[in-house]
Design a protein around this motif. Structure first.
Motif, PDB file in Angstrom:
ATOM      1  N   GLU A  61      -5.863  -0.027 -21.469  1.00 38.14           N
ATOM      2  CA  GLU A  61      -4.407  -0.151 -21.542  1.00 38.14           C
ATOM      3  C   GLU A  61      -3.784  -0.699 -20.254  1.00 38.14           C
ATOM      4  O   GLU A  61      -2.568  -0.722 -20.125  1.00 38.14           O
ATOM      5  CB  GLU A  61      -3.787   1.179 -21.962  1.00 38.14           C
ATOM      6  CG  GLU A  61      -3.544   2.206 -20.876  1.00 38.14           C
ATOM      7  CD  GLU A  61      -4.776   2.784 -20.199  1.00 38.14           C
ATOM      8  OE1 GLU A  61      -5.865   2.755 -20.787  1.00 38.14           O
ATOM      9  OE2 GLU A  61      -4.650   3.261 -19.061  1.00 38.14           O
ATOM     10  N   ASN A  64      -5.321  -1.198 -13.925  1.00 39.90           N
ATOM     11  CA  ASN A  64      -5.652  -0.077 -13.056  1.00 39.90           C
ATOM     12  C   ASN A  64      -6.737   0.767 -13.717  1.00 39.90           C
ATOM     13  O   ASN A  64      -7.707   1.190 -13.084  1.00 39.90           O
ATOM     14  CB  ASN A  64      -4.382   0.746 -12.800  1.00 39.90           C
ATOM     15  CG  ASN A  64      -4.576   1.739 -11.685  1.00 39.90           C
ATOM     16  OD1 ASN A  64      -5.172   2.786 -11.900  1.00 39.90           O
ATOM     17  ND2 ASN A  64      -4.114   1.413 -10.500  1.00 39.90           N
ATOM     18  N   SER A  65      -6.586   0.967 -15.016  1.00 41.84           N
ATOM     19  CA  SER A  65      -7.593   1.729 -15.753  1.00 41.84           C
ATOM     20  C   SER A  65      -8.895   0.940 -15.867  1.00 41.84           C
ATOM     21  O   SER A  65      -9.981   1.524 -15.780  1.00 41.84           O
ATOM     22  CB  SER A  65      -7.072   2.077 -17.145  1.00 41.84           C
ATOM     23  OG  SER A  65      -6.002   2.985 -17.034  1.00 41.84           O
ATOM     24  N   ASN A  68     -10.794   1.542 -12.779  1.00 39.07           N
ATOM     25  CA  ASN A  68     -11.288   2.919 -12.723  1.00 39.07           C
ATOM     26  C   ASN A  68     -12.471   3.116 -13.663  1.00 39.07           C
ATOM     27  O   ASN A  68     -13.431   3.825 -13.337  1.00 39.07           O
ATOM     28  CB  ASN A  68     -10.173   3.906 -13.089  1.00 39.07           C
ATOM     29  CG  ASN A  68      -9.329   4.273 -11.881  1.00 39.07           C
ATOM     30  OD1 ASN A  68      -9.816   4.886 -10.944  1.00 39.07           O
ATOM     31  ND2 ASN A  68      -8.073   3.882 -11.889  1.00 39.07           N
ATOM     32  N   ASP A  94      -5.049   0.176  -5.671  1.00 38.23           N
ATOM     33  CA  ASP A  94      -5.534   1.479  -5.180  1.00 38.23           C
ATOM     34  C   ASP A  94      -7.005   1.671  -5.551  1.00 38.23           C
ATOM     35  O   ASP A  94      -7.803   2.176  -4.764  1.00 38.23           O
ATOM     36  CB  ASP A  94      -4.667   2.643  -5.704  1.00 38.23           C
ATOM     37  CG  ASP A  94      -4.611   2.734  -7.230  1.00 38.23           C
ATOM     38  OD1 ASP A  94      -4.983   1.755  -7.914  1.00 38.23           O
ATOM     39  OD2 ASP A  94      -4.175   3.783  -7.732  1.00 38.23           O
ATOM     40  N   THR A  95      -7.344   1.223  -6.736  1.00 39.15           N
ATOM     41  CA  THR A  95      -8.709   1.437  -7.197  1.00 39.15           C
ATOM     42  C   THR A  95      -9.672   0.406  -6.641  1.00 39.15           C
ATOM     43  O   THR A  95     -10.876   0.650  -6.592  1.00 39.15           O
ATOM     44  CB  THR A  95      -8.736   1.474  -8.731  1.00 39.15           C
ATOM     45  OG1 THR A  95      -7.621   2.237  -9.149  1.00 39.15           O
ATOM     46  CG2 THR A  95      -9.968   2.138  -9.247  1.00 39.15           C
ATOM     47  N   GLN A  98     -10.694   2.213  -3.730  1.00 41.33           N
ATOM     48  CA  GLN A  98     -11.561   3.326  -4.122  1.00 41.33           C
ATOM     49  C   GLN A  98     -12.966   2.826  -4.478  1.00 41.33           C
ATOM     50  O   GLN A  98     -13.960   3.389  -4.042  1.00 41.33           O
ATOM     51  CB  GLN A  98     -10.965   4.054  -5.325  1.00 41.33           C
ATOM     52  CG  GLN A  98     -11.894   5.125  -5.878  1.00 41.33           C
ATOM     53  CD  GLN A  98     -11.342   5.773  -7.136  1.00 41.33           C
ATOM     54  OE1 GLN A  98     -10.504   6.646  -7.061  1.00 41.33           O
ATOM     55  NE2 GLN A  98     -11.812   5.318  -8.270  1.00 41.33           N
ATOM     56  N   PHE A 102     -16.260   3.888  -2.665  1.00 43.17           N
ATOM     57  CA  PHE A 102     -17.341   4.560  -3.399  1.00 43.17           C
ATOM     58  C   PHE A 102     -18.651   3.765  -3.310  1.00 43.17           C
ATOM     59  O   PHE A 102     -19.673   4.222  -3.786  1.00 43.17           O
ATOM     60  CB  PHE A 102     -16.985   4.692  -4.891  1.00 43.17           C
ATOM     61  CG  PHE A 102     -16.019   5.804  -5.218  1.00 43.17           C
ATOM     62  CD1 PHE A 102     -15.413   6.553  -4.222  1.00 43.17           C
ATOM     63  CD2 PHE A 102     -15.716   6.108  -6.539  1.00 43.17           C
ATOM     64  CE1 PHE A 102     -14.527   7.583  -4.536  1.00 43.17           C
ATOM     65  CE2 PHE A 102     -14.832   7.138  -6.862  1.00 43.17           C
ATOM     66  CZ  PHE A 102     -14.243   7.871  -5.859  1.00 43.17           C
TER      67      PHE A 102
ATOM     68  N   CYS B  78     -11.146  11.032  -8.044  1.00 43.34           N
ATOM     69  CA  CYS B  78     -10.581   9.688  -8.146  1.00 43.34           C
ATOM     70  C   CYS B  78      -9.093   9.692  -7.816  1.00 43.34           C
ATOM     71  O   CYS B  78      -8.506  10.739  -7.561  1.00 43.34           O
ATOM     72  CB  CYS B  78     -10.830   9.114  -9.538  1.00 43.34           C
ATOM     73  SG  CYS B  78      -9.995  10.015 -10.823  1.00 43.34           S
ATOM     74  N   VAL B  79      -8.476   8.519  -7.855  1.00 47.05           N
ATOM     75  CA  VAL B  79      -7.042   8.411  -7.563  1.00 47.05           C
ATOM     76  C   VAL B  79      -6.226   9.053  -8.698  1.00 47.05           C
ATOM     77  O   VAL B  79      -6.720   9.214  -9.814  1.00 47.05           O
ATOM     78  CB  VAL B  79      -6.621   6.931  -7.398  1.00 47.05           C
ATOM     79  CG1 VAL B  79      -7.197   6.351  -6.121  1.00 47.05           C
ATOM     80  CG2 VAL B  79      -7.037   6.097  -8.601  1.00 47.05           C
ATOM     81  N   THR B  81      -3.992   7.960 -10.521  1.00 44.03           N
ATOM     82  CA  THR B  81      -3.780   7.095 -11.680  1.00 44.03           C
ATOM     83  C   THR B  81      -5.077   6.872 -12.456  1.00 44.03           C
ATOM     84  O   THR B  81      -5.088   6.120 -13.420  1.00 44.03           O
ATOM     85  CB  THR B  81      -3.257   5.723 -11.234  1.00 44.03           C
ATOM     86  OG1 THR B  81      -4.087   5.274 -10.161  1.00 44.03           O
ATOM     87  CG2 THR B  81      -1.825   5.803 -10.761  1.00 44.03           C
ATOM     88  N   GLY B  82      -6.150   7.525 -12.022  1.00 47.16           N
ATOM     89  CA  GLY B  82      -7.445   7.127 -12.587  1.00 47.16           C
ATOM     90  C   GLY B  82      -8.244   8.206 -13.281  1.00 47.16           C
ATOM     91  O   GLY B  82      -9.449   8.041 -13.474  1.00 47.16           O
ATOM     92  N   VAL B 119      -2.520   6.665 -18.566  1.00 49.47           N
ATOM     93  CA  VAL B 119      -3.978   6.654 -18.607  1.00 49.47           C
ATOM     94  C   VAL B 119      -4.494   7.736 -19.567  1.00 49.47           C
ATOM     95  O   VAL B 119      -5.424   7.509 -20.346  1.00 49.47           O
ATOM     96  CB  VAL B 119      -4.514   6.858 -17.175  1.00 49.47           C
ATOM     97  CG1 VAL B 119      -6.026   6.819 -17.160  1.00 49.47           C
ATOM     98  CG2 VAL B 119      -3.934   5.798 -16.252  1.00 49.47           C
TER      99      VAL B 119
END
Ligand SMILES: Cc1ncc(C[n+]2csc(CCOP(=O)(O)OP(=O)(O)O)c2C)c(N)n1
Ligand code: SF4
Lengths: 400, 318
Positions: A61, A64-65, A68, A94-95, A98, A102, B78-79, B81-82, B119
């Motif tokens: 959707e 950002n997702s 992730n 942001d991700t 991340q 990671f 995780c963040v 939003t995630g 999300v």
């Protein structure tokens, strides 16, 4: 060359990207449509529907997702793929941080496009530039064939046990995304064979049910410093590794691209132009015609942008009398373009020669033959010790 | 008599048989139901659980910011939003690779109802095989008690202060459980610590149903510090929330709700509000409005439960 010879097929840049991704057998794919990348998502969905791509496809959707999802899947142990552009790339910022933090070996295609602020549905490298400090490997390619080859190489770089970092393969939106060219699509068995060495490496750490192991945890004080230090060291190792994999790819498939940078007629050149992406192809033509006129000019095609190929560039540019750098983006807060600013940081290694910055090709404006011709002429004048303009916005000057 | 008592004890005791996953000395405030909730979940969900969490009050312990005390759970931090998306990535790969795993998201109401709502909604709509648990302390507590969209109208928080003009939060809370019900997850339920048996059963159902699709659990978890509750009263607050119909206990398979703990004679909302000082500035008419809101929400739930029951009957008949 070991690879089977294949018949060329005509394909767009996006189609080529999707095909290459499929050949690498990703296990989890999540990608959100955006112009000019959409065709990549559609094509991958079609592969899945036709049963030729055996991946978990997440119709997600938002970007950002998407990031992730591929990040977490990668941490669980999956080979992953995603693609985006512009608004999508910055929506996952942001991700991006991340994922790099990671050390998740995500392979992502970014189809270069201008960024929000001005509703620019047009080509430009501003999206990639805006994420240069995210800790990712960033590489820029020039044509559809290089898109395919670099995506395959990307897995050998990102997933290497000594690297374990995400990689962003960039190509120009519009110029390449929709450009149909004849390309050679490697045979599946050859791609499998080329990626096979990864399987012989030790297994990278992963999140396993039942095992007391965290990811993204314990980031205080020295834990944080150590992780950062190791990340930077890994990025440094990427440089030689890109050269090595490019060479190996060349030996296997008969095509190679110079690794971190491609030097074109640089050895005996007095002056050098630095360009990247699809503009490099145009630049080569202009270099040839200027050489025919007797001007000793060469081209450096910048392929690896993060980590910055400091040593290779210094080697290629050392002893040149003047350098011109063409940027397809701006560096807010600097007068010079972003690539030019970084090349200037090599001054202590290449000497205090004139380095001229050119901003061109923003928002779908062509970096065309006359533009590059003009750059070469002006750099040649600067090389003679004459005064020069430090920064030139080529389209703005043409307007006047 | 004796037999009955042992039998009852054994039922709850069963869930406590598995290994304790958390060490002592964890960094949660004294009396916070979050600690018992977090300790309880793995006991029922079992060893193949992977926890996904994010910045929130759960993080100081789950992220392991304190090296002296931690937990033994596989954990992805995780963040904000995630959460739902990271869990998607994990569960998809575990399924593809044939790895036995129960992927569990665990975060606050602020994440679920605000910054992570898209999300969460996306994962529910895709029917990902995830158990998503929201612990609802009705605010951003980790950052020091700011309002979230789950904060009740009138509540005092640091971003909805009470002053000459300020009267606490001016708007009603987002009804997240109803929003989730409308996603029609494979299974969803509300739970809280005062009704541990009910909670445990729902966790067991969650573990079963997640094999088929998305599961959502909403756990009421008052914050003694932010709500200004005496730390010995937190479970009492949970119980009162149920008994006033403020936080009804219910479950739903495929969007068909059913109340699991019927409250014969609901208590007035003042029984609830008097246990904490975040509502102490409310005037009589504010309390009346609060009561009306509680009744209205409960009536909606009841209507939906009745409709689900009626639907069940017609399907059986036809
Ligand atoms: C993107 C982002 N914005 C803000 C924060 C700061 N932050 C950390 S915890 C938190 C509140 C979380 O509230 P909730 O999800 O309700 O959990 P609780 O703290 O109440 O347990 C916020 C806003 C953050 N970590 N990330
Ligand atoms: S701030 Fe509130 S919710 Fe957070 S740990 Fe303390 S009591 Fe619990």
């Amino acid at each position: 060359m070991k690879a089977k010879t294949v018949k060329p097929r005509v394909m767009t840049g996006n189609g080529a990207a999707a095909y290459a991704a499929m050949l690498c057998r990703p296990e989890v794919v999540a990608s959100y449509p955006i112009t000019p990348q959409t065709e990549v998502v559609e094509q991958l969905s079609a592969f899945k529907a036709d049963g030729v791509l055996d991946a978990e496809m997440v119709e997600v959707e938002g970007e950002n997702s998407a990031m992730n999802i591929v990040c977490a899947a990668s941490i669980a142990g999956a080979r992953v793929f995603t693609a985006t552009s512009s608004y999508g790339l910055v929506y996952m910022y942001d991700t991006l941080l991340q994922t790099a933090g990671f050390r998740a070996p995500v392979v992502m295609v970014n189809v270069n496009r201008e960024t929000p602020g001005i509703q620019a549905v047009s080509a430009g490298q501003q999206d990639m530039i805006s994420t240069r400090d995210s800790g990712w490997i960033q590489i820029i390619v020039e044509n559809d064939q290089e898109i395919i080859d670099q995506i395959i190489m990307a897995y050998r770089i990102a997933e290497d046990f000594n690297i374990q970092l995400p990689i962003m393969v960039n190509y120009d939106g519009y110029y390449l995304s929709y450009l149909a060219e004849a390309v050679q699509i490697p045979d599946q068995t050859d791609v499998d064979a080329f990626l096979a060495p990864l399987k012989k490496q030790p297994q990278r750490p992963r999140l396993v049910p039942g095992e007391a192991r965290g990811c993204g945890t314990h980031g205080m004080e020295m834990g944080y410093v150590e992780a950062r230090y190791k990340h930077c060291m890994a990025l440094d190792r990427v440089k030689n590794h890109v050269d090595k994999i490019d060479k190996e790819f060349g030996e296997y498939f008969g095509r190679s691209y110079g690794g971190q940078i491609e030097e074109y007629k640089c050895a005996d050149a007095d002056i050098v132009i630095v360009a990247s992406g699809s503009a490099a192809g145009t630049a080569r033509t202009v270099i040839d015609s200027k050489r025919a006129e007797g001007l000793k000019v060469g081209l450096v095609k910048l392929r690896l942008f993060r980590p910055f190929p400091e040593e290779r560039l210094a080697q290629a540019l050392k002893g040149k009398k003047a350098i011109g750098v063409i940027d397809r983006s701006v560096s807010f807060g600097w007068k010079t373009g972003p690539m030019c600013t970084e090349i200037k940081s090599l001054c202590s290694k290449i000497g205090p020669v004139p380095i001229l910055s050119y901003i061109d090709g923003l928002a779908n404006l062509d970096i065309n033959i006359p533009h590059i011709g003009r750059v070469i002429d002006e750099v040649a004048v600067a090389a003679k010790g004459k005064p020069y303009q430090e920064v030139t916005w080529i389209p703005m000057e043409e307007e006047r | 008599m004796v037999e009955k008592a042992t039998k009852k004890k054994n039922r709850v005791f069963d869930y406590f048989c598995t290994e304790e996953k958390f060490s002592g000395g964890v960094a949660w405030c004294a009396g916070c139901p979050l600690e018992l909730t977090a300790r309880f979940i793995p006991k029922v969900l079992g060893d193949k659980m992977v926890f996904v969490g994010t910045p929130s009050c759960s993080a100081p312990v789950l992220h392991g910011q304190n090296l002296g005390s931690w937990h033994k759970l596989p954990y992805l931090a995780c963040v904000m939003t995630g959460v739902g998306s990271s869990a998607t990535g994990l569960t998809r790969y575990y399924q593809k690779a044939g790895i036995d795993a129960t992927v569990v998201c665990f975060n606050g109401d602020g994440c679920s109802s605000d910054i992570g709502f898209q999300v969460l909604s996306g994962a529910a709509e895709r029917n990902e095989k995830i158990i998503y648990i929201t612990y609802d302390n009705e605010g951003y507590m980790n950052t020091g008690n700011q309002r979230s969209s789950s904060t009740q109208k009138g509540a005092l928080t640091t971003t909805t202060p009470v002053g000459k003009i300020g009267k606490g939060k001016p708007t009603i809370s987002k009804n997240l459980t109803m929003l989730m019900l409308m996603h029609r997850p494979r299974y969803m339920a509300t739970a809280t610590l005062s009704h541990l048996e009910d909670f445990a059963k729902k966790l067991q159902k969650a573990k079963e149903m997640v094999k088929e699709g998305f599961v959502y659990l909403h756990v009421f978890s008052p914050c003694p510090v932010g709500w200004r509750i005496d730390s010995n009263l937190s479970i009492e607050v949970c119980r009162t929330a149920v008994r006033t119909n403020y936080f009804p206990l219910w479950e739903a398979y495929d969007g068909k709700p059913r109340i699991t703990v019927e409250v014969a004679a609901p208590k007035p909302i003042t029984d609830f509000t008097k246990l904490m000082r975040k509502f102490s500035h409310l005037k009589e008419n504010d309390i009346a409005a609060f009561q009306a809101e509680v009744d209205r929400r409960f009536a909606l739930l009841k209507t939906l439960c009745d409709a689900a029951k009626a639907e069940e009957k017609t399907t059986v008949q036809s």
